[in-house]
Design an enzyme around this catalytic site. Structure first.
Site, short mmCIF file in Angstrom:
data_model
loop_
_atom_site.label_atom_id
_atom_site.label_comp_id
_atom_site.label_asym_id
_atom_site.label_seq_id
_atom_site.Cartn_x
_atom_site.Cartn_y
_atom_site.Cartn_z
N TRP A 154 0.92 -1.33 0.20
CA TRP A 154 -0.17 0.17 0.06
C TRP A 154 1.04 1.13 0.01
O TRP A 154 1.87 1.33 0.82
CB TRP A 154 -0.90 -0.18 1.24
CG TRP A 154 -1.63 1.22 1.52
CD1 TRP A 154 -2.43 1.81 0.40
CD2 TRP A 154 -2.05 1.95 2.64
NE1 TRP A 154 -3.24 2.62 0.76
CE2 TRP A 154 -3.00 2.87 2.44
CE3 TRP A 154 -1.47 1.84 3.97
CZ2 TRP A 154 -3.34 3.98 3.20
CZ3 TRP A 154 -1.93 2.73 5.01
CH2 TRP A 154 -2.82 3.58 4.41
N ASP A 235 -0.90 -5.95 9.22
CA ASP A 235 -1.88 -5.01 8.82
C ASP A 235 -3.12 -5.55 8.35
O ASP A 235 -3.01 -6.34 7.05
CB ASP A 235 -1.36 -4.31 7.70
CG ASP A 235 -2.23 -3.04 7.33
OD1 ASP A 235 -3.38 -2.80 7.72
OD2 ASP A 235 -1.72 -2.28 6.44
N LYS A 271 -13.32 -0.49 5.82
CA LYS A 271 -13.92 -1.09 4.85
C LYS A 271 -14.85 -2.23 5.33
O LYS A 271 -16.12 -2.32 4.51
CB LYS A 271 -12.81 -1.96 3.99
CG LYS A 271 -11.69 -1.46 3.63
CD LYS A 271 -11.49 -0.68 2.59
CE LYS A 271 -10.48 0.45 2.81
NZ LYS A 271 -9.76 0.85 1.53
N1 IK2 Z 1 -3.56 -0.79 5.21
C1 IK2 Z 1 -3.74 -1.11 3.97
C2 IK2 Z 1 -3.16 -2.04 3.40
C3 IK2 Z 1 -5.11 -0.54 3.40
O1 IK2 Z 1 -5.38 -0.63 2.15
C4 IK2 Z 1 -5.47 0.47 3.96
C5 IK2 Z 1 -6.72 1.28 3.39
N2 IK2 Z 1 -6.44 1.99 1.89
O2 IK2 Z 1 -7.47 2.41 1.32
C6 IK2 Z 1 -7.29 3.35 0.42
C7 IK2 Z 1 -6.72 2.76 -0.90
O3 IK2 Z 1 -5.64 2.33 -1.13
O4 IK2 Z 1 -7.55 3.04 -2.01
C8 IK2 Z 1 -4.95 1.05 5.26
C9 IK2 Z 1 -4.14 0.30 5.88
C10 IK2 Z 1 -5.71 2.25 5.94
O5 IK2 Z 1 -6.99 2.45 5.75
P1 IK2 Z 1 -7.93 3.37 6.76
O6 IK2 Z 1 -6.75 4.35 7.56
O7 IK2 Z 1 -8.85 4.15 5.97
O8 IK2 Z 1 -8.41 2.53 7.88
#
Ligand code: IK2
Length: 423
Positions: A154, A235, A271
């Site tokens: 990510w 994660d 999500k």
């Molecule tokens: N870790 C991972 C692997 C994630 O995919 C996300 C969310 N990413 O969503 C946006 C995108 O990639 O389009 C997160 C952590 C953290 O998400 P949040 O802070 O919204 O819970």
């Protein structure tokens, strides 16, 4: 009054020009747009009615609209009837929420939970959990201040951990040729890391590839992590969202814990509960015993207090209401499965369409990958945006949740044409 006001008004433009030339910030360069959220901005600016946003990984319903879960709406009704106060939460968050979040991740029968040895704090969604974890490791991890993340990962992982004061390195993860897991490369890289290294693992629905280890592979990975005394930091941003089953998606985490690893874990409810903007998450550490858990929690609070003092209330109350009410929990489980199934059905339809349109290339990965994301083997992102009004991240990652029965055929045809060079 007027006599004073007029000369001041006339003088103002000169003063503003002067101040601008001498601005303290004149040397601050403009930063690049965020690679993921920047896509949404380009999408918004496009006026074409056929436009599709497959950039940000946020769930959309069958009509392409943001989706508020019915279990969430009901939880909000309960909350509004109870008319709770708006006092500050404790630094570590809403206890009923953090307890239930840990249970969801580790499982009701988890040994460290039964022993009351999991230190857990509420966080500002998954990003905040990673940031708390990064800061905690920077301060207390007794070994190197380096974290290994998968390649690719990510996009925000690198920034979150660098800003926490950790050095970020990568290990092999994705095999572009097979569009699958580079399991041999991953194992070799884990084995060649210095002992006691910190390793980030995506618990399920790997972002951006949609490629996860199988249960058998998780078992092997756990053995290597034990042999090399590596420290696993999971994660888990998509529990339930990958397969539609919370237990299945938590296999990696739960196996590592049952094998005796002291894992760190970041959780997000963005999500799986659709609570994106409510920022609901948790960070936890498996401690050796209850006394150690208390020490860890006391230090996590000291990490959090100067960052944002204490976490937001409303989303945690929603999540807690759902997690602690059997009826709402059941409804939520069904809704999560519904979202996962809709994405899986879009994967099948996209695969069938690309094959029946005789699109050159192998497309089997679209069906075998899991979760919200998939990668196009031949990313044609620029031409798809410019000619077909279809937006995705520059690496060709597409958020499957943005596809639905109304746009899937147009999307498939556009991709097919792009790959054939006909767009
Ligand atoms: N870790 C991972 C692997 C994630 O995919 C996300 C969310 N990413 O969503 C946006 C995108 O990639 O389009 C997160 C952590 C953290 O998400 P949040 O802070 O919204 O819970």
């Amino acid at each position: 009054m007027q006599a004073i006001a007029r000369p001041l008004a006339r003088a103002a433009p000169k003063q503003i020009r002067c101040a601008a030339a001498l601005s303290t910030w004149s040397a601050v360069p403009a930063g690049p747009p965020d690679p993921i959220l920047g896509v949404s901005e380009a999408f918004k600016a496009d006026q074409d009615s056929k436009k599709i946003n497959l950039g940000v990984g946020a769930y959309r319903d069958g009509n392409g609209k943001p989706y508020v879960l019915s279990s969430v709406k009901k939880a909000e009704e309960y909350l509004s009837a109870a008319n709770p106060d708006k006092e500050y939460l404790p630094i570590s968050g809403l206890p009923e929420f953090t307890k239930a979040a840990a249970k969801l991740a580790y499982g009701g029968d988890s040994a460290p939970l039964s022993a009351n040895s999991v230190a857990v704090v509420q966080s500002i969604s998954g990003t905040g959990a990673l940031r708390i974890g990064g800061a905690f490791f920077q301060r207390f991890f007794p070994h190197a201040k380096t974290i290994y993340i998968p390649n690719p990962s990510w996009g925000n992982h690198t920034s979150v951990f660098r800003d926490s004061g950790l050095e970020v390195k990568q290990y092999r993860y994705f095999d572009k040729k097979t569009v699958g897991l580079d399991f041999e490369g991953m194992k070799a890289d884990l084995k060649s890391m210095p002992a006691n290294s910190l390793v980030l693992l995506h618990a399920c629905a790997h972002n951006p590839t949609g490629v996860d280890p199988t249960p058998e592979q998780w078992v092997e990975l756990s053995d290597i992590v034990a042999e090399k005394s590596l420290f696993p930091f999971f994660d888990m941003a998509y529990q339930g969202f990958a397969s539609g089953d919370f237990t299945r998606d938590a296999f990696g985490v739960r196996h590592f814990v049952s094998a005796g690893h002291q894992v760190a874990l970041s959780q997000s409810f963005a999500k799986n509960m659709g609570l994106y903007g409510e920022r609901v998450g948790a960070f936890s550490l498996v401690a050796a015993d209850e006394e150690e858990k208390k020490r860890l929690e006391s230090q996590l609070k000291i990490v959090i207090r100067p960052m944002y003092s204490n976490p937001p209330l409303h989303g945690a109350r929603i999540a807690s209401t759902i997690l602690n009410n059997a009826e709402l929990y059941k409804e939520w489980e069904g809704e999560v499965k519904g979202m996962a199934d809709r994405i899986i059905s879009m994967r099948e339809r996209l695969y069938d369409n690309l094959v029946s349109l005789n699109t050159p290339g192998q497309w089997g990965h679209i069906k075998s990958q899991i979760g919200i994301f998939t990668g196009l083997t031949t990313p044609q992102t620029k031409v798809l945006a410019e000619k077909a009004h279809i937006y995705m991240t520059a690496d060709g990652r597409i958020s499957m949740a943005g596809l639905n029965s109304h746009n899937i055929d147009y999307f498939s045809e556009s991709v097919s044409k792009a790959v054939k060079g006909e767009l």
